[in-house]
Design a protein around this motif. Structure first.
Motif, PDB file in Angstrom:
ATOM      1  N   GLU A  61       0.829  -1.204   0.000  1.00  0.00           N
ATOM      2  CA  GLU A  61       0.000   0.000   0.000  1.00  0.00           C
ATOM      3  C   GLU A  61       0.867   1.259   0.000  1.00  0.00           C
ATOM      4  OE1 GLU A  61      -3.799   1.864   2.443  1.00  0.00           O
ATOM      5  OE2 GLU A  61      -2.343   0.627   3.513  1.00  0.00           O
ATOM      6  N   GLN A  62       1.912   1.270   0.817  1.00  0.00           N
ATOM      7  CA  GLN A  62       2.781   2.439   0.890  1.00  0.00           C
ATOM      8  C   GLN A  62       3.537   2.652  -0.416  1.00  0.00           C
ATOM      9  OE1 GLN A  62       2.714   4.628   3.325  1.00  0.00           O
ATOM     10  NE2 GLN A  62       4.177   5.919   2.216  1.00  0.00           N
ATOM     11  N   GLN A  63       3.996   1.571  -1.025  1.00  0.00           N
ATOM     12  CA  GLN A  63       4.700   1.684  -2.303  1.00  0.00           C
ATOM     13  C   GLN A  63       3.790   2.262  -3.383  1.00  0.00           C
ATOM     14  OE1 GLN A  63       6.017  -2.343  -2.923  1.00  0.00           O
ATOM     15  NE2 GLN A  63       7.983  -2.021  -1.883  1.00  0.00           N
ATOM     16  N   LEU A  64       2.539   1.823  -3.400  1.00  0.00           N
ATOM     17  CA  LEU A  64       1.596   2.340  -4.389  1.00  0.00           C
ATOM     18  C   LEU A  64       1.311   3.823  -4.161  1.00  0.00           C
ATOM     19  CD1 LEU A  64      -1.033  -0.543  -4.696  1.00  0.00           C
ATOM     20  CD2 LEU A  64       0.930  -0.080  -6.165  1.00  0.00           C
ATOM     21  N   LEU A  65       1.138   4.208  -2.909  1.00  0.00           N
ATOM     22  CA  LEU A  65       0.876   5.615  -2.605  1.00  0.00           C
ATOM     23  C   LEU A  65       2.054   6.494  -3.010  1.00  0.00           C
ATOM     24  CD1 LEU A  65      -0.882   5.299   0.866  1.00  0.00           C
ATOM     25  CD2 LEU A  65      -1.904   6.186  -1.237  1.00  0.00           C
ATOM     26  N   GLU A  66       3.256   6.038  -2.720  1.00  0.00           N
ATOM     27  CA  GLU A  66       4.444   6.822  -3.067  1.00  0.00           C
ATOM     28  C   GLU A  66       4.611   6.930  -4.576  1.00  0.00           C
ATOM     29  OE1 GLU A  66       7.626   4.889  -1.041  1.00  0.00           O
ATOM     30  OE2 GLU A  66       7.050   5.651   0.946  1.00  0.00           O
ATOM     31  N   ALA A  67       4.398   5.818  -5.294  1.00  0.00           N
ATOM     32  CA  ALA A  67       4.533   5.840  -6.751  1.00  0.00           C
ATOM     33  C   ALA A  67       3.444   6.697  -7.384  1.00  0.00           C
ATOM     34  CB  ALA A  67       4.473   4.414  -7.300  1.00  0.00           C
ATOM     35  N   SER A  68       2.235   6.614  -6.838  1.00  0.00           N
ATOM     36  CA  SER A  68       1.130   7.418  -7.357  1.00  0.00           C
ATOM     37  C   SER A  68       1.432   8.907  -7.219  1.00  0.00           C
ATOM     38  CB  SER A  68      -0.155   7.060  -6.607  1.00  0.00           C
ATOM     39  OG  SER A  68      -1.208   7.915  -6.968  1.00  0.00           O
ATOM     40  N   LYS A  69       1.938   9.284  -6.063  1.00  0.00           N
ATOM     41  CA  LYS A  69       2.264  10.693  -5.821  1.00  0.00           C
ATOM     42  C   LYS A  69       3.431  11.146  -6.697  1.00  0.00           C
ATOM     43  CE  LYS A  69       3.463  13.931  -2.115  1.00  0.00           C
ATOM     44  NZ  LYS A  69       3.713  14.081  -0.648  1.00  0.00           N
ATOM     45  N   ARG A  70       4.419  10.293  -6.847  1.00  0.00           N
ATOM     46  CA  ARG A  70       5.613  10.676  -7.605  1.00  0.00           C
ATOM     47  C   ARG A  70       5.318  10.854  -9.085  1.00  0.00           C
ATOM     48  NH1 ARG A  70      11.414   7.367  -7.858  1.00  0.00           N
ATOM     49  NH2 ARG A  70      12.484   8.877  -9.223  1.00  0.00           N
ATOM     50  N   TRP A  71       4.513   9.953  -9.651  1.00  0.00           N
ATOM     51  CA  TRP A  71       4.304   9.963 -11.094  1.00  0.00           C
ATOM     52  C   TRP A  71       2.961  10.565 -11.504  1.00  0.00           C
ATOM     53  CZ3 TRP A  71       8.862   9.320 -12.866  1.00  0.00           C
ATOM     54  CH2 TRP A  71       9.756   8.436 -12.254  1.00  0.00           C
ATOM     55  N   GLY A  72       2.126  10.921 -10.532  1.00  0.00           N
ATOM     56  CA  GLY A  72       0.860  11.575 -10.850  1.00  0.00           C
ATOM     57  C   GLY A  72      -0.197  10.662 -11.428  1.00  0.00           C
ATOM     58  N   HIS A  73      -0.065   9.368 -11.184  1.00  0.00           N
ATOM     59  CA  HIS A  73      -1.056   8.417 -11.675  1.00  0.00           C
ATOM     60  C   HIS A  73      -1.922   7.903 -10.526  1.00  0.00           C
ATOM     61  CE1 HIS A  73       1.769   7.804 -15.277  1.00  0.00           C
ATOM     62  NE2 HIS A  73       0.670   8.388 -15.723  1.00  0.00           N
ATOM     63  N   THR A  74      -3.093   7.402 -10.881  1.00  0.00           N
ATOM     64  CA  THR A  74      -4.098   7.015  -9.897  1.00  0.00           C
ATOM     65  C   THR A  74      -4.141   5.508  -9.698  1.00  0.00           C
ATOM     66  OG1 THR A  74      -5.445   8.894 -10.618  1.00  0.00           O
ATOM     67  CG2 THR A  74      -6.541   7.217  -9.275  1.00  0.00           C
ATOM     68  N   VAL A  75      -4.346   5.103  -8.450  1.00  0.00           N
ATOM     69  CA  VAL A  75      -4.657   3.709  -8.139  1.00  0.00           C
ATOM     70  C   VAL A  75      -6.170   3.618  -7.956  1.00  0.00           C
ATOM     71  CG1 VAL A  75      -4.289   1.761  -6.584  1.00  0.00           C
ATOM     72  CG2 VAL A  75      -2.447   3.427  -6.956  1.00  0.00           C
TER      73      VAL A  75
END
Length: 237
Positions: A61-75
């Motif tokens: 969950e944390q990895q997805l949140l960080e990647a989403s914020k970094r790259w501007g994409h949505t989960v």
């Protein structure tokens, strides 16, 4: 995929994902895909998670949140068989959700269990295989706990640790999955609490993991998230 998907449309190596310039990647296989490749996918596209049990793993969950914020994409997370997810979210956002319990019952042949639950046996016509926090159930029944995981995401004040999941083997349910959602809200002037109980009977082929109505619900989740703009974070759809 052989015989059903043209070779030119097959992607056998996720490291080549960028070459396809995708807008949205849809996962409908197994939470392992999200554990191993979810953050990588978010580098290139929005992600629709069809196995929300993957998010019970806090590292994932944390990895997805960080990647989403970094790259501007949505989960995006498909609500699947969860009935009333918007109402649960509204009550939770208002601070009124006191408890949430999701029970999923079906024939034992419909379960794909792992770990200690894999050796569990029905002791009668109806056997409770698990009752407790959803976080503990997801790794043991990753393909049978997605409705409960969606409920935990719909109610972040309770989350995976306080939403209760119950998995029941019922020998009479040979052709359906039954999902009961029970919630309690704030007490009224008389002291009685607001309460909702939904009962959903979803026809299913014998031994199937997914009921027929869930497929339709997932398709509408897919159509819905395609109409939404990208925004960081994890969002039910």
């Amino acid at each position: 995929m052989a015989g059903s998907v043209p070779p030119a449309l097959q992607l056998r190596d996720l490291t080549a994902l960028e070459e396809r310039h995708p807008d949205l990647v849809v996962e409908v296989a197994h939470p392992k895909i999200i554990h191993e490749s979810g953050a990588q996918i978010l580098h290139h596209a929005n992600l629709l998670v069809g196995s929300p049990s993957a998010l019970a793993d806090q590292t994932t969950e944390q990895q997805l949140l960080e990647a989403s914020k970094r790259w501007g994409h949505t989960v995006f997370v498909a609500r699947g068989a969860l009935w009333g997810s918007e109402d649960i979210s509204r009550l939770d956002a208002a601070g009124g959700l006191q408890s949430l319990r999701v029970t999923m019952a079906t024939h034992p042949d419909g379960f794909r269990l792992e770990g200690p639950l894999a050796a569990a046996h029905s002791s009668g016509p109806r056997t409770v295989l698990y009752e407790g926090p959803v976080r503990g159930l997801c790794p043991l029944a990753p393909r049978n706990s997605n409705t409960m995981a969606a409920a935990a995401l719909a109610a972040p004040s309770l989350g995976f640790d306080r939403v209760i999941g119950v998995l029941v083997a019922d020998l009479s349910l040979t052709d359906m999955h039954v999902v009961d959602v029970e919630l309690l809200g704030p007490p009224g002037p008389s002291g009685r609490s607001f309460a909702v109980h939904t009962h959903r009977e979803n026809p299913a082929q014998p031994g199937a993991v997914t009921g027929s109505a869930t497929v339709t619900a997932f398709w509408h989740s897919l159509l819905g998230c395609c109409q939404l703009s990208s925004r960081p974070g994890i969002h039910l759809c």
